[in-house]
Design a protein around this motif. Structure first.
Motif, PDB file in Angstrom:
ATOM      1  N   PHE A  67      56.306  36.671  43.860  1.00  0.00           N
ATOM      2  CA  PHE A  67      55.872  37.079  45.182  1.00  0.00           C
ATOM      3  C   PHE A  67      54.992  36.002  45.793  1.00  0.00           C
ATOM      4  N   SER A  68      55.162  35.780  47.065  1.00  0.00           N
ATOM      5  CA  SER A  68      54.302  34.834  47.775  1.00  0.00           C
ATOM      6  C   SER A  68      53.338  35.585  48.687  1.00  0.00           C
ATOM      7  N   THR A  69      53.365  36.911  48.605  1.00  0.00           N
ATOM      8  CA  THR A  69      52.479  37.717  49.438  1.00  0.00           C
ATOM      9  C   THR A  69      51.264  38.155  48.627  1.00  0.00           C
ATOM     10  N   ASP A  70      50.328  38.804  49.283  1.00  0.00           N
ATOM     11  CA  ASP A  70      49.122  39.281  48.627  1.00  0.00           C
ATOM     12  C   ASP A  70      49.430  40.405  47.651  1.00  0.00           C
ATOM     13  N   VAL A  71      48.592  40.536  46.636  1.00  0.00           N
ATOM     14  CA  VAL A  71      48.664  41.674  45.734  1.00  0.00           C
ATOM     15  C   VAL A  71      47.869  42.799  46.369  1.00  0.00           C
ATOM     16  N   LEU A  72      48.455  43.976  46.442  1.00  0.00           N
ATOM     17  CA  LEU A  72      47.784  45.129  47.032  1.00  0.00           C
ATOM     18  C   LEU A  72      47.435  46.106  45.923  1.00  0.00           C
ATOM     19  N   CYS A  73      46.227  46.551  45.911  1.00  0.00           N
ATOM     20  CA  CYS A  73      45.765  47.519  44.908  1.00  0.00           C
ATOM     21  C   CYS A  73      45.220  48.737  45.644  1.00  0.00           C
ATOM     22  N   GLY A  74      45.872  49.878  45.462  1.00  0.00           N
ATOM     23  CA  GLY A  74      45.416  51.090  46.126  1.00  0.00           C
ATOM     24  C   GLY A  74      45.962  51.258  47.524  1.00  0.00           C
ATOM     25  N   GLY A 133      36.261  37.540  38.727  1.00  0.00           N
ATOM     26  CA  GLY A 133      35.554  37.296  37.483  1.00  0.00           C
ATOM     27  C   GLY A 133      36.374  36.595  36.427  1.00  0.00           C
ATOM     28  N   SER A 134      37.615  36.211  36.737  1.00  0.00           N
ATOM     29  CA  SER A 134      38.466  35.538  35.757  1.00  0.00           C
ATOM     30  C   SER A 134      38.168  34.053  35.665  1.00  0.00           C
ATOM     31  N   GLY A 135      37.448  33.530  36.654  1.00  0.00           N
ATOM     32  CA  GLY A 135      37.214  32.094  36.702  1.00  0.00           C
ATOM     33  C   GLY A 135      38.299  31.336  37.439  1.00  0.00           C
ATOM     34  N   ASN A 136      39.270  32.048  37.989  1.00  0.00           N
ATOM     35  CA  ASN A 136      40.388  31.399  38.686  1.00  0.00           C
ATOM     36  C   ASN A 136      40.186  31.292  40.196  1.00  0.00           C
ATOM     37  N   GLY A 137      39.063  31.781  40.705  1.00  0.00           N
ATOM     38  CA  GLY A 137      38.738  31.607  42.116  1.00  0.00           C
ATOM     39  C   GLY A 137      39.576  32.403  43.094  1.00  0.00           C
ATOM     40  N   ARG A 138      40.106  33.528  42.690  1.00  0.00           N
ATOM     41  CA  ARG A 138      40.935  34.356  43.567  1.00  0.00           C
ATOM     42  C   ARG A 138      40.085  35.461  44.198  1.00  0.00           C
ATOM     43  N   THR A 139      39.300  35.103  45.177  1.00  0.00           N
ATOM     44  CA  THR A 139      38.430  36.071  45.855  1.00  0.00           C
ATOM     45  C   THR A 139      39.278  37.167  46.482  1.00  0.00           C
ATOM     46  N   GLY A 140      38.857  38.407  46.280  1.00  0.00           N
ATOM     47  CA  GLY A 140      39.573  39.539  46.843  1.00  0.00           C
ATOM     48  C   GLY A 140      39.053  39.881  48.222  1.00  0.00           C
ATOM     49  N   THR A 141      39.962  40.233  49.125  1.00  0.00           N
ATOM     50  CA  THR A 141      39.606  40.662  50.468  1.00  0.00           C
ATOM     51  C   THR A 141      39.829  42.163  50.555  1.00  0.00           C
ATOM     52  N   LEU A 142      38.797  42.887  50.943  1.00  0.00           N
ATOM     53  CA  LEU A 142      38.866  44.346  51.044  1.00  0.00           C
ATOM     54  C   LEU A 142      39.198  44.712  52.483  1.00  0.00           C
TER      55      LEU A 142
END
Length: 158
Positions: A67-74, A133-142
């Motif tokens: 996927f090249s789109t964002d991951v959606l959670c919830g 918190g994984s150290g991979n720099g993937r800031t989540g946008t709420l």
């Protein structure tokens, strides 16, 4: 994928297995206002759902696409199927977790870092972003008006 959820009410979870396919899992009855540890794993053509470290549902799937789109959670593409409840500690791994690793995560006895791609502990308490918190720099946008809560699972509090 692993996360903790405090459900308003639900007995099903839906996971997108590729760009056009959804797999719905029916899980044991859940009590409103109670935290549950939920994990999805994929290995080959099998997708498994674990609730409180116990496998509750398994289903065949097609190979998951890239996927090249964002991951959606919830959230899904329509408000009628959005998450109603709290969500904490979501993680994404690039491999299937073992039963022992799932048990360790549920019990808080060990961190599982091998293959960890993203981890959002939601510790900020305010704002519309959450640090990875994984150290991979993937800031989540709420998005869509989430609110912060002090209602957190006991093993994660403090």
């Amino acid at each position: 994928t692993t996360f903790l959820g405090n459900l308003a009410s639900t007995t099903t979870f839906t996971a997108r297995t590729n760009a056009n396919t959804l797999r719905t899992f029916t899980v044991p009855a859940m009590s409103t206002g109670t935290w549950y540890h939920v994990v999805f794993t994929r290995s080959g053509g099998s997708l498994r759902c674990y609730v409180i470290a116990v496998e509750s549902s398994t289903g065949a799937i097609t190979v998951m696409g890239t996927f090249s789109t964002d991951v959606l959670c919830g959230y899904f593409n329509t408000p009628s199927v959005s998450w109603i409840g709290n969500n904490d500690d979501p993680r994404i791994y690039n491999r299937a977790l073992t039963q022992q690793e799932i048990t360790d995560l549920y019990g808080g006895s060990a961190e599982v870092t091998s293959g960890l791609v993203g981890y959002w502990p939601f510790e900020e308490g305010t704002g519309l972003t959450t640090a990875d918190g994984s150290g991979n720099g993937r800031t989540g946008t709420l998005t869509n008006g989430p609110t912060w809560s002090t209602d957190v699972p006991a093993q994660l509090a403090g």
